[in-house]
Design an enzyme around this catalytic site. Structure first.
Site, PDB file in Angstrom:
ATOM      1  N   CYS A   1       0.832  -1.197   0.000  1.00 15.23           N
ATOM      2  CA  CYS A   1       0.000   0.000   0.000  1.00 15.23           C
ATOM      3  C   CYS A   1       0.874   1.258   0.000  1.00 15.23           C
ATOM      4  CB  CYS A   1      -0.994  -0.052   1.164  1.00 15.23           C
ATOM      5  SG  CYS A   1      -2.415   1.007   0.845  1.00 15.23           S
TER       6      CYS A   1
ATOM      7  N   HIS B   1      -3.460  -4.817   0.571  1.00 20.33           N
ATOM      8  CA  HIS B   1      -2.926  -5.331   1.843  1.00 20.33           C
ATOM      9  C   HIS B   1      -3.042  -6.858   1.838  1.00 20.33           C
ATOM     10  CE1 HIS B   1      -2.247  -1.660   4.147  1.00 20.33           C
ATOM     11  NE2 HIS B   1      -3.322  -1.164   3.549  1.00 20.33           N
TER      12      HIS B   1
ATOM     13  N   GLU C   1      -1.453  -8.974   3.338  1.00 19.62           N
ATOM     14  CA  GLU C   1      -1.197  -9.608   4.643  1.00 19.62           C
ATOM     15  C   GLU C   1      -2.483 -10.093   5.312  1.00 19.62           C
ATOM     16  OE1 GLU C   1      -0.722  -6.429   3.875  1.00 19.62           O
ATOM     17  OE2 GLU C   1      -1.205  -5.048   5.515  1.00 19.62           O
TER      18      GLU C   1
HETATM   19  N1  GLN Z   1      -1.723   6.816   2.998  1.00 20.41           N
HETATM   20  C1  GLN Z   1      -1.848   6.089   1.761  1.00 20.41           C
HETATM   21  C2  GLN Z   1      -3.214   6.276   1.136  1.00 20.41           C
HETATM   22  O1  GLN Z   1      -4.134   6.703   1.788  1.00 20.41           O
HETATM   23  C3  GLN Z   1      -1.570   4.621   1.989  1.00 20.41           C
HETATM   24  C4  GLN Z   1      -2.591   3.941   2.840  1.00 20.41           C
HETATM   25  C5  GLN Z   1      -2.128   2.611   3.391  1.00 20.41           C
HETATM   26  O2  GLN Z   1      -0.947   2.303   3.356  1.00 20.41           O
HETATM   27  N2  GLN Z   1      -3.030   1.818   3.918  1.00 20.41           N
HETATM   28  O3  GLN Z   1      -3.377   5.991  -0.013  1.00 20.41           O
END
Ligand code: GLN
Length: 560
Positions: free
Chosen positions: A395, A521, A523
């Site tokens: 992400c 994500h 994970e």
């Molecule tokens: N801050 C980034 C976004 O909002 C990444 C978010 C995250 O890593 N979950 O896109």
């Protein structure tokens, strides 16, 4: 022709409910104990779902600081939930959903919405019965999903101010659905006091007294302790807390969390609870084989491999709980013991001056929000790229890798994400255009499962073994499509995109052992016996490096 309905079959038509409460102290592992019981019941062929009721007032944990509360676990349907749901999913191997976690805030929101709609017209709306009814309704709905057993964990400890409506609701619940359909399990701590050389039962007595004062007599008491509880002590707890001795279960610290189901089964917990719920345990023989095999795999995972997690919340490892678990699962697959080191992102530039990232066999740059440590993460991504160090970006991790390539390879000086620099000349990461209502901090993100098409023959397609995948998301920003051609001209491959081709979901760098980022994500979907393909490949690449490199480097000691 169907045979006569046995009493056991008849009993199974009715969903059974198991409530876990905790006493004495938080962090006793209530979630893990409940999950372990869930796994044991599944090993007996029962269909199980789980739920966490959290007494705090936030509507969901999405707005809470991971530094205080630990990770926000995201469900398939985009629920931002308590990290215990991650344990539940990993142990019972079932996908949960938004309804699997409810807080005081959520319950009150629906009660207040109903009041505004006029549903209670004429009535004074009160904790009892309106809030308690709402809680019971929530629990009952879970029981209508074709499961045999609903396990409900009540967060916090008995005696907390906010817990009272929940305890009252589960007390009433037994009257509503019948005694034989409800089992209360209370988890307590039996501390060992060094100076007197004794294990103490007083905290357990007090916490059971507290529970009883709210009208609940537990069926089972699970005692957490750092050593086995003797039969004498069990007899004492049995007498003082008025439960049969077989209902006093010793849950001694386990060498690894995956042993807990086996420990509890040895103690007879699952059989006792089935008896209490009038489900004949002998009609549901347990098959522990696959779980025992997993535990053997965990114990045989000895090849050392060192992974650095470059994060912001490194003082509270729970902030990245699913990442850690996914790395461990990948380790089990490879017979590897994954040693995790936490690197405060802001310290990376200093570490690089001392060649400090050389000690790692692989890196993870996990998800995150906010600017702190960003330059350190970008520097780590660059180091990994230039030194063939395996890296998985999750992400925010992917976004950092894009910024790095933009600056170092695409000549886009000062490239950045608009999240960190609103006026950047090259917003290579920008807000997604379907942004709505930015004022509602809980409601602006792309959340939950979205699918992606993978480029045939790419590293990620080979890892997954399929070309369409679905992963969970939680982000506001994305790779800016305006820069995609310039980025790809550097050799970077956008190896996975959304079905409409617009959003970049995966990136990789051909020729690098493993420099892979995903906007998702992954994970959250890793399971102990089914490691996630990207984590499996990362740890695989890290092992190659670990086993082919100069072992003296391992003596450099801890960094960070
Ligand atoms: N801050 C980034 C976004 O909002 C990444 C978010 C995250 O890593 N979950 O896109």
């Amino acid at each position: 022709m169907d045979g006569p309905v046995t009493s056991d079959q008849a009993a199974r038509r009715q969903t059974k409910y198991i409530f876990f409460t905790g006493g004495v102290s938080s962090s006793l592992g209530k979630g893990l104990t409940a999950s372990s019981l869930g796994r044991l019941l599944k090993c007996r062929g029962l269909r199980v779902t789980m739920c966490k009721l959290d007494p705090y007032i936030n509507v969901d944990p999405g707005t809470m600081n991971p530094f205080e509360h630990g990770e926000v676990f995201v469900t398939e349907d985009g629920g931002e939930t308590d990290l215990d749901l991650g344990h539940y999913e990993r142990f019972i191997d079932e996908n949960l959903h938004k309804g699997s976690n409810a807080t005081t805030g959520r319950i009150y929101s629906s009660v207040i919405a109903k009041e505004r709609r006029g549903d209670y017209l004429g009535k004074t709306v009160q904790v009892i019965p309106h809030v308690t009814d709402e809680i019971k309704h929530h629990i009952r709905k879970l029981g209508e999903t074709g499961v045999d057993v609903v396990i409900v964990e009540i967060g916090g400890t008995v005696g907390d101010i906010e817990i009272v409506p929940f305890i009252e609701a589960i007390r009433q619940f037994r009257r509503d659905v019948g005694r034989e359909n409800v089992c209360y399990v209370h988890l307590t701590l039996v501390p060992y006091l060094g100076p007197s050389g004794e294990q103490k039962t007083k905290p357990t007595q007090h916490s059971v007294t507290e529970l009883r004062s709210r009208g609940i007599q537990p069926n089972v008491i699970v005692c957490r302790s750092d050593r086995m509880i003797s039969d004498d002590l069990k007899r004492k707890i049995s007498l003082l807390c008025d439960v049969p001795i077989e209902a006093v279960v010793s849950a001694v610290d386990a060498a690894n969390i995956y042993q807990i189901p086996l420990v509890l089964h040895e103690e007879g917990l699952d059989a006792y609870i089935m008896d209490a719920l009038e489900v004949d345990p002998s009609a549901h023989p347990i098959d522990l084989g696959p779980w025992e095999h997993l535990v053997e795999q965990v114990e045989a995972a000895v090849r050392p491999v060192r992974i650095g997690i470059i994060g912001k919340y490194v003082d509270l490892p729970d902030a990245y709980l699913s990442v850690v678990e996914a790395l461990r699962h990948a380790g089990f697959h490879h017979g590897a013991r994954v040693e995790i080191e936490w690197v405060q992102a802001a310290t990376v530039p200093d570490l690089l001056d001392r060649d400090g990232l050389k000690v790692f066999d692989g890196l993870v740059i996990p998800g995150g929000f906010g600017e702190r440590g960003i330059e350190g993460k970008i520097a780590a991504a660059r180091y990994a790229r230039e030194h063939e160090l395996p890296l998985l970006g999750l992400c925010l991790g992917l976004q950092v890798m894009i910024i790095e390539v933009s600056r170092s390879l695409a000549g886009l000086q000062g490239a950045n994400s608009r999240e960190f620099e609103a006026t950047t000349r090259h917003p290579v990461i920008d807000l997604m255009d379907e942004q709505v209502d930015v004022a509602d901090k809980g409601g602006t993100m792309r959340l939950g499962s979205y699918s992606a098409r993978l480029a045939p023959g790419s590293q990620v397609a080979r890892a997954y073994g399929v070309e369409v995948v679905s992963e969970r998301h939680r982000h506001r920003y994305e790779v800016n499509p305006r820069y995609r051609d310039q980025l790809e001209a550097t050799g970077l491959v956008c190896s996975g995109v959304s079905p409409d081709g617009r959003l970049v979901e995966f990136i990789e760098l051909p020729g690098h052992p493993f420099w892979v980022g995903t906007q998702a994500h992954p994970e959250f979907k890793s399971r102990p016996d089914q490691p996630h393909p990207l984590f499996r490949e990362l740890v695989g690449a890290a092992l190659v490096r670990a086993e082919g490199r100069d072992p003296r480097l391992l003596d450099l000691g801890a960094v960070g």
